[in-house]
Design a protein around this motif. Structure first.
Motif, PDB file in Angstrom:
ATOM      1  N   ALA A 215      -7.885  -3.193  17.122  1.00  0.00           N
ATOM      2  CA  ALA A 215      -6.787  -3.601  17.865  1.00  0.00           C
ATOM      3  C   ALA A 215      -6.548  -2.836  19.228  1.00  0.00           C
ATOM      4  O   ALA A 215      -6.237  -3.243  20.376  1.00  0.00           O
ATOM      5  CB  ALA A 215      -5.613  -3.788  16.818  1.00  0.00           C
ATOM      6  N   GLU A 216      -6.736  -1.579  18.991  1.00  0.00           N
ATOM      7  CA  GLU A 216      -6.590  -0.684  20.099  1.00  0.00           C
ATOM      8  C   GLU A 216      -7.689  -0.871  21.247  1.00  0.00           C
ATOM      9  O   GLU A 216      -7.221  -0.716  22.698  1.00  0.00           O
ATOM     10  CB  GLU A 216      -6.744   0.885  19.799  1.00  0.00           C
ATOM     11  CG  GLU A 216      -5.982   1.297  18.871  1.00  0.00           C
ATOM     12  CD  GLU A 216      -6.240   2.536  18.489  1.00  0.00           C
ATOM     13  OE1 GLU A 216      -7.003   3.506  18.962  1.00  0.00           O
ATOM     14  OE2 GLU A 216      -5.451   3.194  17.444  1.00  0.00           O
ATOM     15  N   HIS A 217      -8.844  -1.377  20.896  1.00  0.00           N
ATOM     16  CA  HIS A 217      -9.587  -1.828  22.036  1.00  0.00           C
ATOM     17  C   HIS A 217      -9.722  -3.242  22.494  1.00  0.00           C
ATOM     18  O   HIS A 217     -10.719  -3.775  22.884  1.00  0.00           O
ATOM     19  CB  HIS A 217     -10.887  -1.258  21.508  1.00  0.00           C
ATOM     20  CG  HIS A 217     -11.109   0.041  21.692  1.00  0.00           C
ATOM     21  ND1 HIS A 217     -11.242   0.919  22.561  1.00  0.00           N
ATOM     22  CD2 HIS A 217     -11.046   0.925  20.377  1.00  0.00           C
ATOM     23  CE1 HIS A 217     -11.261   2.307  22.347  1.00  0.00           C
ATOM     24  NE2 HIS A 217     -11.182   2.426  21.053  1.00  0.00           N
ATOM     25  N   GLY A 218      -8.796  -4.068  21.944  1.00  0.00           N
ATOM     26  CA  GLY A 218      -8.659  -5.439  22.319  1.00  0.00           C
ATOM     27  C   GLY A 218      -9.670  -6.337  21.772  1.00  0.00           C
ATOM     28  O   GLY A 218     -10.070  -7.391  22.245  1.00  0.00           O
ATOM     29  N   LEU A 219     -10.206  -5.898  20.394  1.00  0.00           N
ATOM     30  CA  LEU A 219     -11.032  -6.582  19.648  1.00  0.00           C
ATOM     31  C   LEU A 219     -10.606  -7.115  18.322  1.00  0.00           C
ATOM     32  O   LEU A 219     -11.650  -7.632  17.611  1.00  0.00           O
ATOM     33  CB  LEU A 219     -12.415  -5.734  19.317  1.00  0.00           C
ATOM     34  CG  LEU A 219     -12.902  -5.052  20.661  1.00  0.00           C
ATOM     35  CD1 LEU A 219     -13.894  -4.033  20.403  1.00  0.00           C
ATOM     36  CD2 LEU A 219     -13.455  -6.065  21.741  1.00  0.00           C
ATOM     37  N   GLU A 220      -9.399  -7.169  18.141  1.00  0.00           N
ATOM     38  CA  GLU A 220      -8.953  -7.805  16.805  1.00  0.00           C
ATOM     39  C   GLU A 220      -9.155  -8.929  16.565  1.00  0.00           C
ATOM     40  O   GLU A 220      -9.091  -9.859  17.448  1.00  0.00           O
ATOM     41  CB  GLU A 220      -7.229  -7.450  16.884  1.00  0.00           C
ATOM     42  CG  GLU A 220      -6.656  -8.406  17.831  1.00  0.00           C
ATOM     43  CD  GLU A 220      -6.416  -7.487  19.221  1.00  0.00           C
ATOM     44  OE1 GLU A 220      -6.915  -6.607  19.424  1.00  0.00           O
ATOM     45  OE2 GLU A 220      -5.533  -8.250  20.164  1.00  0.00           O
ATOM     46  N   GLY A 221      -9.407  -9.391  15.444  1.00  0.00           N
ATOM     47  CA  GLY A 221      -9.826 -10.927  14.884  1.00  0.00           C
ATOM     48  C   GLY A 221     -11.111 -11.099  15.412  1.00  0.00           C
ATOM     49  O   GLY A 221     -11.530 -12.291  14.946  1.00  0.00           O
ATOM     50  N   MET A 222     -11.997 -10.375  15.916  1.00  0.00           N
ATOM     51  CA  MET A 222     -13.521 -10.646  16.274  1.00  0.00           C
ATOM     52  C   MET A 222     -14.316 -10.043  15.088  1.00  0.00           C
ATOM     53  O   MET A 222     -14.240  -9.063  14.394  1.00  0.00           O
ATOM     54  CB  MET A 222     -13.803  -9.931  17.744  1.00  0.00           C
ATOM     55  CG  MET A 222     -12.986 -10.687  18.747  1.00  0.00           C
ATOM     56  SD  MET A 222     -13.713  -9.874  20.291  1.00  0.00           S
ATOM     57  CE  MET A 222     -12.168 -10.226  21.292  1.00  0.00           C
ATOM     58  N   ASP A 223     -15.493 -10.982  14.866  1.00  0.00           N
ATOM     59  CA  ASP A 223     -16.395 -10.312  13.971  1.00  0.00           C
ATOM     60  C   ASP A 223     -17.682  -9.704  14.938  1.00  0.00           C
ATOM     61  O   ASP A 223     -17.319  -9.747  16.053  1.00  0.00           O
ATOM     62  CB  ASP A 223     -17.223 -11.639  13.462  1.00  0.00           C
ATOM     63  CG  ASP A 223     -17.726 -12.701  14.032  1.00  0.00           C
ATOM     64  OD1 ASP A 223     -18.113 -12.311  15.293  1.00  0.00           O
ATOM     65  OD2 ASP A 223     -17.943 -13.753  13.489  1.00  0.00           O
ATOM     66  N   GLY A 224     -18.702  -9.103  14.467  1.00  0.00           N
ATOM     67  CA  GLY A 224     -19.590  -8.457  15.191  1.00  0.00           C
ATOM     68  C   GLY A 224     -20.284  -9.388  16.382  1.00  0.00           C
ATOM     69  O   GLY A 224     -20.096  -8.616  17.545  1.00  0.00           O
TER      70      GLY A 224
END
Length: 199
Positions: free
Chosen positions: A44-53
């Motif tokens: 979440a801190e890096h704007g990647l929440e909810g994403m898989d690899g």
């Protein structure tokens, strides 16, 4: 605390550039932080929440250079994505049957690379249109044949089947080039040896 900061700094340096060799292990340096309970918060801190690899790779490789984080390091391996900042490191699994190959065709300038860094690797040809053909050498099957535009970092990425040894061909403004690749467990995820020359 000081030892942890030094170890974390060493980890970031190891991930900061395109990796030129396949390390024997992905283990962090002794004493490095290995907290794994706050992965969701980290993403979440890096704007990647909810994403898989796979979604993280597709997103980060296409972020414009001017918008790229200077705190996040991301290294693509054959079967996982390694994410780290100054204090934390996480491993994100990738699809078992797919392999991400980042390709940076070049005319004059390139660099050595083995594991693609989504935040620091730079290729020569940014925002350029190329013709790409990727072939499985064992079967002769064409896996990819399309016109592509390189990302702002000079790379273009392809999700290929696992376990393939093949050839990638590229065309650009009357120049052509080809290079071998492998999507095995020991395969490089970063291909920077495809030079484009005049026919």
């Amino acid at each position: 605390m000081k030892r942890h900061l030094i170890a974390a700094g060493a980890l970031l340096l190891a991930l900061a550039g395109c990796s030129t060799t396949a390390p024997e292990t992905d283990q962090a340096s002794p004493g490095a932080p290995t907290v794994t309970t706050d992965k969701a918060a980290f993403l979440a801190e890096h704007g990647l929440e909810g994403m898989d690899g796979a979604q993280i790779i597709d997103h980060l490789d296409q972020v414009p250079l001017a918008q790229r984080s200077t705190d996040l390091m991301a290294s693509v391996r054959a079967d996982h994505l390694l994410l780290a900042d100054a204090e934390r490191e996480f491993t994100i699994p990738l699809p078992e049957d797919r392999f991400y190959l980042a390709v940076a065709p070049y005319v004059d300038h390139t660099h050595e690379c083995y594991y693609h860094s989504l935040t620091t690797c730079r290729g020569e040809l940014a925002g350029e249109e190329l013709r790409i053909r990727i072939v499985d050498d064992a079967t002769g099957e064409t896996l990819v044949e399309e016109q592509v535009t390189t990302f702002d970092n000079g790379f273009v990425g392809f999700w290929l089947p696992q376990g393939v040894n093949g050839t990638i061909e590229a065309g650009y403004q009357g120049r052509t080039g080809r290079s071998a690749f492998s999507t095995t467990d020991e395969g490089a995820t970063c291909l920077t040896t495809l030079q484009l020359t005049e026919a």
